[in-house]
Design a protein around this motif. Structure first.
Motif, short mmCIF file in Angstrom:
data_model
loop_
_atom_site.label_atom_id
_atom_site.label_comp_id
_atom_site.label_asym_id
_atom_site.label_seq_id
_atom_site.Cartn_x
_atom_site.Cartn_y
_atom_site.Cartn_z
N UNK A 413 3.74 41.08 8.85
CA UNK A 413 3.82 42.43 9.39
C UNK A 413 3.97 42.35 10.90
N UNK A 414 4.69 43.29 11.46
CA UNK A 414 4.90 43.26 12.91
C UNK A 414 3.60 43.48 13.67
N UNK A 415 2.65 44.23 13.06
CA UNK A 415 1.35 44.40 13.71
C UNK A 415 0.62 43.07 13.83
N UNK A 416 0.74 42.23 12.80
CA UNK A 416 0.10 40.91 12.85
C UNK A 416 0.71 40.04 13.94
N UNK A 417 2.03 40.04 14.03
CA UNK A 417 2.69 39.25 15.07
C UNK A 417 2.28 39.73 16.46
N UNK A 418 2.21 41.05 16.64
CA UNK A 418 1.83 41.59 17.96
C UNK A 418 0.43 41.14 18.35
N UNK A 419 -0.51 41.20 17.41
CA UNK A 419 -1.88 40.77 17.72
C UNK A 419 -1.96 39.28 18.00
N UNK A 420 -1.20 38.49 17.27
CA UNK A 420 -1.21 37.05 17.50
C UNK A 420 -0.61 36.68 18.86
N UNK A 421 0.42 37.38 19.26
CA UNK A 421 1.01 37.12 20.58
C UNK A 421 0.03 37.52 21.68
N UNK A 422 -0.65 38.64 21.51
CA UNK A 422 -1.64 39.06 22.51
C UNK A 422 -2.77 38.04 22.62
N UNK A 423 -3.21 37.50 21.51
CA UNK A 423 -4.27 36.48 21.55
C UNK A 423 -3.80 35.25 22.32
N UNK A 424 -2.55 34.84 22.09
CA UNK A 424 -2.02 33.67 22.79
C UNK A 424 -1.95 33.93 24.29
N UNK A 425 -1.61 35.13 24.68
CA UNK A 425 -1.51 35.45 26.10
C UNK A 425 -2.89 35.45 26.76
N UNK A 426 -3.89 35.98 26.06
CA UNK A 426 -5.23 36.02 26.65
C UNK A 426 -5.90 34.64 26.64
N UNK A 427 -5.37 33.71 25.89
CA UNK A 427 -5.87 32.34 25.96
C UNK A 427 -5.40 31.62 27.21
N UNK A 428 -4.33 32.09 27.81
CA UNK A 428 -3.74 31.44 28.97
C UNK A 428 -4.48 31.86 30.24
N UNK A 429 -5.10 30.90 30.93
CA UNK A 429 -5.84 31.23 32.14
C UNK A 429 -4.97 31.69 33.28
N UNK A 430 -3.69 31.27 33.32
CA UNK A 430 -2.80 31.68 34.41
C UNK A 430 -2.50 33.18 34.38
N UNK A 431 -2.74 33.82 33.24
CA UNK A 431 -2.42 35.25 33.12
C UNK A 431 -3.67 36.13 33.24
N UNK A 432 -4.80 35.57 33.65
CA UNK A 432 -6.04 36.34 33.68
C UNK A 432 -5.94 37.54 34.61
N UNK A 433 -5.41 37.36 35.80
CA UNK A 433 -5.33 38.47 36.75
C UNK A 433 -4.31 39.51 36.31
N UNK A 434 -3.17 39.07 35.78
CA UNK A 434 -2.13 40.01 35.37
C UNK A 434 -2.58 40.88 34.20
N UNK A 435 -3.32 40.29 33.26
CA UNK A 435 -3.72 41.03 32.06
C UNK A 435 -4.98 41.84 32.25
N UNK A 436 -5.64 41.72 33.40
CA UNK A 436 -6.86 42.50 33.62
C UNK A 436 -6.58 44.00 33.59
#
Length: 845
Positions: A413-436
């Motif tokens: 489901x596209x909802x599942x893919x969207x949540x999995x991509x968001x999890x991968x992004x929040x795992x990345x420390x380089x994106x901490x400030x951008x995703x705040x």
């Protein structure tokens, strides 16, 4: 960093063995045979040895080596006359490219035989290693873990050779970028060797051949795993198994599967090395003869994206993602802004594909395979900041879209893919400030997805929520999940996340309304409907349980905290009698941060008074009782036990509550968990309780431990909760008897009482209670031995007590045993206990 010199193998006349062309060719041939072996351990040794010979002979000495296969398929290596390092390195790379083309043709004819005799990944690994050694930007370190193996191989190639340590002259080496980082660390901790600066063997024709062969190898490996699938579709493991059954016999399937995975992995890494060795438009000062065009970059990027969207193997996905990350970093780090739209277009394409749901519903991939890596590799670059925020907002909108009524649980489901991509992004420390900036919106979306009817969405939301907790309250610092170190204060949380404050309040208010509408326990036929359960409450209460009250707040912080407590405290208290036990546990933990320290003592005493107000236990709702004692257990942990026992009226209130909760004649079904929590609560205060209240509680819990079920009732209906409660009661009473009663020298009656209590629980008809009593007694004896204190009466008569238990412990529960007290003769109706087994347990103890 400075490195030690590599060991050199010398012959009898003192000349280096590697200086002889024949010896170098023989050593390189032996290394090639190992590097082209399908077994991983030989492959690693051979690759390290080839790296060593290539750097020492070809690049440093200009010794041209060529590798080929004879018509019979035998591997051959020849050495030519010395020339310049550039010509020697180009000749060696050309021979490796020709060898790769031969192996690819052999694989197309018979893939099973090629997987065992002419694997593709070995040649590509050698190409990658040699290219990375020549083209670099920060200094190349030649790892020499295979130094001993190379020396032994060289010694075997020269019959008159003997080992001796020598030192090579260090030559300044060119630098290297992130694309060669993996290649230089393949060999691990070893001395380093610098390479020649003037060696530029890669021209445009050779580069184009390498790129073309790498792309062909990738397509061949993908098509070989699932030939029945259309291009771009991800094969399931069942598809791969069917292909293996068709292509290979059982003994060759393992080689074939490994052949496909390793080919994909090495092809991706080789492409990364090639991109690193080339120059982009408008790039000055880079030592290379190859200029990458936008068409070349588009072909390479399309290959990476195809593999990431068409492969399930985790190792392959990580290797391909590493190569794709180097490619994106290379392009977005260029001085030419005209190159930036290429990776940004890849990002928009991947996000649009996820949000539209096109071509993603073909198999179940719990974590969306390589799709999250595509977005992550591009988003980590500062140039893509604006595009990343736009993509995150699109993914959040997709994640909360309602499902169709006839959705299929077996498809992605596209909802599942969207949540999995968001999890991968929040795992990345380089994106901490951008995703705040979108952190609160992401938390809201994740919690809302807990109510989805699709398991895949709930699972993805759970994984994402676990990652968001670290961003909200900080990373875990100690093992205790609910330690103050692993939490933030209520004031800080409410001030940092005002949007979450309103969202959490709305969720709790909705739950409170549904809880009030639940069927009453007074109606025997009342059952809780499934529509009245709210899965969103679990993440909400979990998040609130991570908070802690402030210790020394400022006036402004105190005002914010009191306002939050006034809003949240009644709503959380309403969930203490929820129908799900884990929900009551979470509500009890979530109540702690919303009780200000100044109001903690009156709040606790008021809660105990409310639980004691009912005339008898039977008239008190059991869910309310269990939730109340759970909340008391959590609230008492805020202050030390000495404070509660010496500066408050809590001990007397607990005695009254225990007298109210513990039944008088028979066990009451459903009350075991509440009694267990109450006993554990009192046990935490055992060392500091006043003597009078402590003795009263011990008598009450001892009487409870001796109770049985009503006559004619099956014991199995009461057993689960009651057994744990009686276990806790035995632990409390034995601990009180052994540690807190006066010693035998000062009070003989106390010693007799202690001995009677221990004998009683060792003869208890429930074996769990016997085991608990044994554990307490053993700990007490061990502690007394460590302190080297004189034995009391129980310690002196330990052997006699064991003998008495053997001779007199076979009673039938009629109360005739010696020294039996605290209602030991009470008969358990309908439990059918085996006295012989009890006697055996007591004798062993």
């Amino acid at each position: 960093a400075a490195a030690a010199a590599e060991p050199a193998v010398l012959d009898e006349e003192g000349e280096e063995i590697l200086a002889h062309p024949e010896t170098s060719a023989a050593l390189m041939l032996q290394a090639l045979q190992q590097a082209l072996n399908p077994h991983p351990h030989l492959f690693d040794i051979g690759t390290g040895t080839v790296r060593l010979v290539f750097s020492a002979c070809v690049v440093s000495e200009g010794l041209p080596l060529q590798v080929s296969r004879s018509p019979e398929g035998q591997l051959q290596c020849h050495a030519g006359p010395r020339t310049t390092p550039t010509a020697a390195a180009r000749q060696w790379l050309c021979s490796l490219v020709d060898l790769l083309a031969q192996h690819l043709d052999a694989a197309r004819q018979d893939v099973v035989m090629a997987a065992q005799r002419t694997p593709l990944h070995g040649v590509m690994a050698l190409l990658r290693t040699c290219i990375a050694l020549v083209y670099s930007d920060e200094g190349v370190t030649v790892a020499a873990t295979a130094g001993a193996a190379a020396a032994a191989a060289a010694a075997s190639a020269s019959a008159s050779a003997s080992g001796q340590t020598g030192t090579e002259e260090e030559v300044p080496a060119p630098g290297r970028d992130g694309a060669a980082a993996q290649d230089a660390t393949d060999g691990a901790d070893a001395p380093s060797h610098s390479l020649h600066q003037g060696c530029l063997p890669m021209d445009l024709d050779l580069f184009q051949r390498c790129v073309a062969l790498s792309l062909e190898c990738t397509s061949f490996a993908l098509s070989g795993m699932a030939s029945s699938r259309s291009p771009g579709e991800m094969p399931t493991f069942a598809d791969i198994e069917r292909v293996l059954e068709q292509e290979a016999a059982p003994e060759g399937r393992e080689f074939l599967l490994s052949f496909c995975w390793l080919t994909l992995k090495e092809s991706a890494l080789l492409m990364a090395a090639l991109v690193t060795s080339a120059r982009l438009p408008r790039e000055m000062g880079r030592r290379t003869l190859v200029l990458l065009t936008p068409d070349d970059l588009a072909r390479v990027g399309a290959m990476y994206m195809e593999v990431l969207q068409s492969c399930r193997h985790r190792g392959v996905i990580e290797s391909v993602a590493l190569g794709f990350s180097r490619l994106c970093r290379r392009i977005l780090g260029s001085v030419d802004p005209d190159m930036y739209p290429l990776p940004l277009g890849w990002l928009r394409s991947a996000v649009a594909k996820i949000c539209s749901g096109a071509d993603t519903a073909f198999s179940v991939t719990r974590r969306s395979a390589g799709l999250p890596h595509i977005v992550q590799c591009i988003a980590c670059n500062p140039i893509a900041k604006v595009e990343t925020l736009r993509a995150v907002k699109q993914l959040l909108a997709t994640a909360v879209l309602p499902l169709d009524k006839d959705f299929d649980q077996t498809l992605d489901l596209r909802q599942t893919h969207a949540l999995n991509v968001l999890r991968q992004l929040y795992q990345e420390g380089l994106l901490a400030n951008e995703l705040q900036a979108v952190l609160e919106d992401t938390v809201v979306a994740a919690i809302d997805c807990f109510a989805s009817p699709a398991w895949a969405i709930r699972n993805a939301a759970l994984l994402l929520f676990g990652q968001l907790i670290a961003r909200l309250v900080g990373s875990k610092k100690v093992s205790d999940e609910h330690s103050r170190v692993n939490s933030v204060t209520t004031t800080e949380f409410l001030m940092r996340f005002p949007k979450l404050r309103g969202f959490l309040l709305r969720k709790l208010q909705s739950a409170a309304v549904r809880t009030d509408a639940m069927p009453s326990e007074s109606h025997p036929g009342a059952q809780l409907g499934q529509q009245q359960l709210q899965p969103e409450l679990f993440p909400v209460l979990t998040l609130l349980s991570k908070l802690q009250p402030s210790k020394n707040p400022t006036p402004d912080e105190l005002q914010v905290e009191l306002a939050g407590c006034a809003e949240f405290c009644p709503l959380v208290c309403a969930l203490l009698h929820a129908p799900v036990q884990q929900l009551r546990v979470l509500a009890a933990r979530a109540l702690v941060p919303f009780v200000p320290p100044a109001r903690l003592e009156p709040f606790v005493l008021q809660m105990v008074a409310e639980l004691t107000a009912a005339p008898r236990l039977a008239q008190l709702p059991r869910l309310q009782l269990h939730g109340g004692v759970l909340a008391l257990q959590q609230l008492l942990r805020v202050r030390p036990a000495r404070f509660w026992c010496t500066q408050t009226r809590l001990p007397a209130a607990l005695v009254a509550l225990a007298a109210q909760v513990c039944p008088e004649q028979h066990l009451i079904p459903g009350t075991g968990p509440s009694v267990q929590v109450l006993i554990e609560l009192c046990y935490s205060l055992l060392q500091d309780l006043p003597a009078a209240e402590l003795r009263s509680l011990a008598h009450l819990f001892a009487a409870y431990c001796a109770l049985g079920v009503p006559p004619g009732s099956p014991w199995a209906a009461w057993h689960p909760g009651v057994t744990l409660a009686q276990q806790a009661a035995a632990r409390f009473v034995c601990q009180w008897a052994l540690l807190l009663l006066p010693p035998a020298s000062s009070d003989g009656d106390a010693a007799a009482e202690r001995e009677s209590i221990c004998h009683r629980y060792l003869r208890h008809p429930t074996w769990e209670v016997v085991v608990e009593a044994c554990s307490v007694i053993r700990s007490a004896v061990h502690r007394a031995g460590e302190q080297q204190q004189p034995r009391d009466r129980f310690g002196e008569d330990e052997n006699n007590a064991r003998d008495d238990s053997e001779g007199e412990g076979e009673g039938d529960g009629d109360g005739d045993g010696e020294g039996e007290g605290y209602g030991d003769g009470t008969e358990r109706g309908g439990e059918g206990s085996d006295n012989s087994s009890v006697t055996t347990t007591t004798t062993t103890t």
